[in-house]
Design an enzyme around this catalytic site. Structure first.
Site, PDB file in Angstrom:
ATOM      1  CB  ALA A  10       1.101  -0.600   4.618  1.00  0.00           C
ATOM      2  CG  HIS A  18      -5.424  -6.804  -0.121  1.00  0.00           C
ATOM      3  ND1 HIS A  18      -5.256  -5.793  -1.034  1.00  0.00           N
ATOM      4  CD2 HIS A  18      -4.414  -6.678   0.782  1.00  0.00           C
ATOM      5  CE1 HIS A  18      -4.188  -5.083  -0.703  1.00  0.00           C
ATOM      6  NE2 HIS A  18      -3.649  -5.590   0.385  1.00  0.00           N
ATOM      7  CE1 TYR A  70      -8.923  -5.008   1.517  1.00  0.00           C
ATOM      8  CE2 TYR A  70      -7.091  -5.924   2.748  1.00  0.00           C
ATOM      9  CZ  TYR A  70      -7.607  -4.968   1.896  1.00  0.00           C
ATOM     10  OH  TYR A  70      -6.800  -3.979   1.420  1.00  0.00           O
ATOM     11  CD  GLU A  71      -8.830  -6.031  -3.040  1.00  0.00           C
ATOM     12  OE1 GLU A  71      -9.128  -5.218  -3.924  1.00  0.00           O
ATOM     13  OE2 GLU A  71      -7.738  -6.622  -3.002  1.00  0.00           O
ATOM     14  CG  MET A 105      -5.517  -6.304   7.006  1.00  0.00           C
ATOM     15  SD  MET A 105      -6.803  -5.124   6.555  1.00  0.00           S
ATOM     16  CE  MET A 105      -6.917  -4.139   8.059  1.00  0.00           C
ATOM     17  CB  SER A 106      -1.292  -8.345   2.361  1.00  0.00           C
ATOM     18  OG  SER A 106      -0.139  -7.683   2.809  1.00  0.00           O
ATOM     19  CB  SER A 115      -0.879   0.060   1.250  1.00  0.00           C
ATOM     20  OG  SER A 115      -1.921  -0.846   1.142  1.00  0.00           O
ATOM     21  CG  HIS A 129      -6.367   2.975   3.347  1.00  0.00           C
ATOM     22  ND1 HIS A 129      -5.435   1.963   3.508  1.00  0.00           N
ATOM     23  CD2 HIS A 129      -6.392   3.261   2.008  1.00  0.00           C
ATOM     24  CE1 HIS A 129      -4.925   1.653   2.316  1.00  0.00           C
ATOM     25  NE2 HIS A 129      -5.483   2.419   1.403  1.00  0.00           N
ATOM     26  CG  ASN A 174      -1.019   1.922  11.438  1.00  0.00           C
ATOM     27  OD1 ASN A 174      -0.834   1.509  10.291  1.00  0.00           O
ATOM     28  ND2 ASN A 174      -1.629   1.208  12.366  1.00  0.00           N
ATOM     29  CG  HIS A 204      -3.073  -1.923  -3.354  1.00  0.00           C
ATOM     30  ND1 HIS A 204      -2.059  -2.848  -3.294  1.00  0.00           N
ATOM     31  CD2 HIS A 204      -3.292  -1.529  -2.080  1.00  0.00           C
ATOM     32  CE1 HIS A 204      -1.696  -3.022  -2.028  1.00  0.00           C
ATOM     33  NE2 HIS A 204      -2.430  -2.235  -1.271  1.00  0.00           N
TER      34      HIS A 204
END
Ligand code: HPA
Length: 272
Positions: free
Chosen positions: A112, A82, A84-85, A210-211, A29, A246, A234, A60
């Site tokens: 990220a 991803h 989650y998509e 998440m990846s 990201s 985000h 973060n 992305h």
């Protein structure tokens, strides 16, 4: 893994490129600016490739960039797919098998991530030494094709020791402070709760995201040598008293992109 699908996608790409990539680089990201340093660039959008899913997330783009970079033939993924998509785990890792069939031997995965280790700070770069798959799924579930890899792949050296050493040498030479730690995957897309982050830390996670984990499992399955780099965009939920979003992730990756680009450049230059 469906070899027919993988071959179809690979064939489409290999008809359009003239060299064999040696290193594959997945840009996380907000970390896509590295593509501007690729010479003799050939861009192939995911949307034109048979079977390829298309990323829907801000930060992305969805394209493979082929070309020369620091003296090596490379392919960069500007934008990843991803879980989650709503993609299947198999779809998430399709590009890994495509890059393998195209000829890559090394894979640099970047992302990220939220900092869980309280000695980290936003903007740090972390070399991934190992991961914890907390997605409750696995891209290798289903029929195995022995032509791609074994049914039960070993994961005891998922992140290649020599590549980690090269990355650390590069960090020292460039005076870039590098953290080292375990990457912990949650499916997302909601960020974690503070209680979940406490759990992540207790279980040994230093960064959360998440990846990456599905891709690294697949890359390990097909015998690639892998280096992972997290950009700590973060501090994870509950560590600092402020909400996560985000925009902050993209803002931080933008802030550290020069440092990130210098590091990855030096690593690619030094990879054997
Ligand atoms: N949690 C999960 N994924 C992330 C984070 C986070 O705090 N930051 C960037 N990706």
């Amino acid at each position: 893994m469906d070899m027919i699908k993988i071959k179809q996608s690979t064939q489409y790409i290999s008809n359009k490129i003239s060299s064999v990539p040696y290193v594959g680089i997945i840009l996380g990201s907000g970390l896509g600016s590295l593509i501007s340093e690729v010479e003799n660039k050939k861009t192939i959008r995911y949307s034109e490739i048979p079977n390829m899913p298309i990323p829907t997330v801000k930060g992305h783009a969805g394209e493979f960039i082929f070309g020369r970079f620091r003296g090596k033939d490379v392919v960069m993924m500007n934008g990843r797919i991803h879980y989650y998509e709503g993609n299947s785990m198999q779809d998430v890792v399709l590009p890994i098998y495509i890059m393998k069939l195209l000829g890559i031997e090394k894979l640099i995965v970047t992302n990220a991530a939220g900092g869980v280790n309280t000695s980290f700070k936003s903007g740090d770069l972390m070399i991934i030494k190992d991961h914890i798959n907390f997605s409750f799924s696995n891209p290798l579930i289903g029929k195995n094709d022995e032509n791609i890899g074994p049914r039960f792949p070993d994961m005891s050296h998922a992140y290649n020791k020599e590549l980690i050493e090269i990355a650390q040498d590069c960090g020292r030479n460039l005076n870039i402070d590098l953290k080292v730690g375990n990457y912990f995957m949650m499916s997302g897309p909601s960020y974690e709760t503070p209680a979940e982050i406490n759990m992540v830390r207790m279980l040994g996670g230093d960064a959360v995201g998440m990846s990456t984990v599905p891709e690294v499992i697949a890359a390990n399955h097909c015998g690639l040598k892998i280096l992972g780099i997290s950009c700590i965009t973060n501090m994870a939920s509950g560590i600092l008293d402020k909400p996560l979003n985000h925009a902050e992730v993209i803002e931080t990756s933008n802030r550290v992109k020069d440092k990130f680009n210098r590091l990855v450049s030096e690593i690619v230059k030094n990879i054997k």
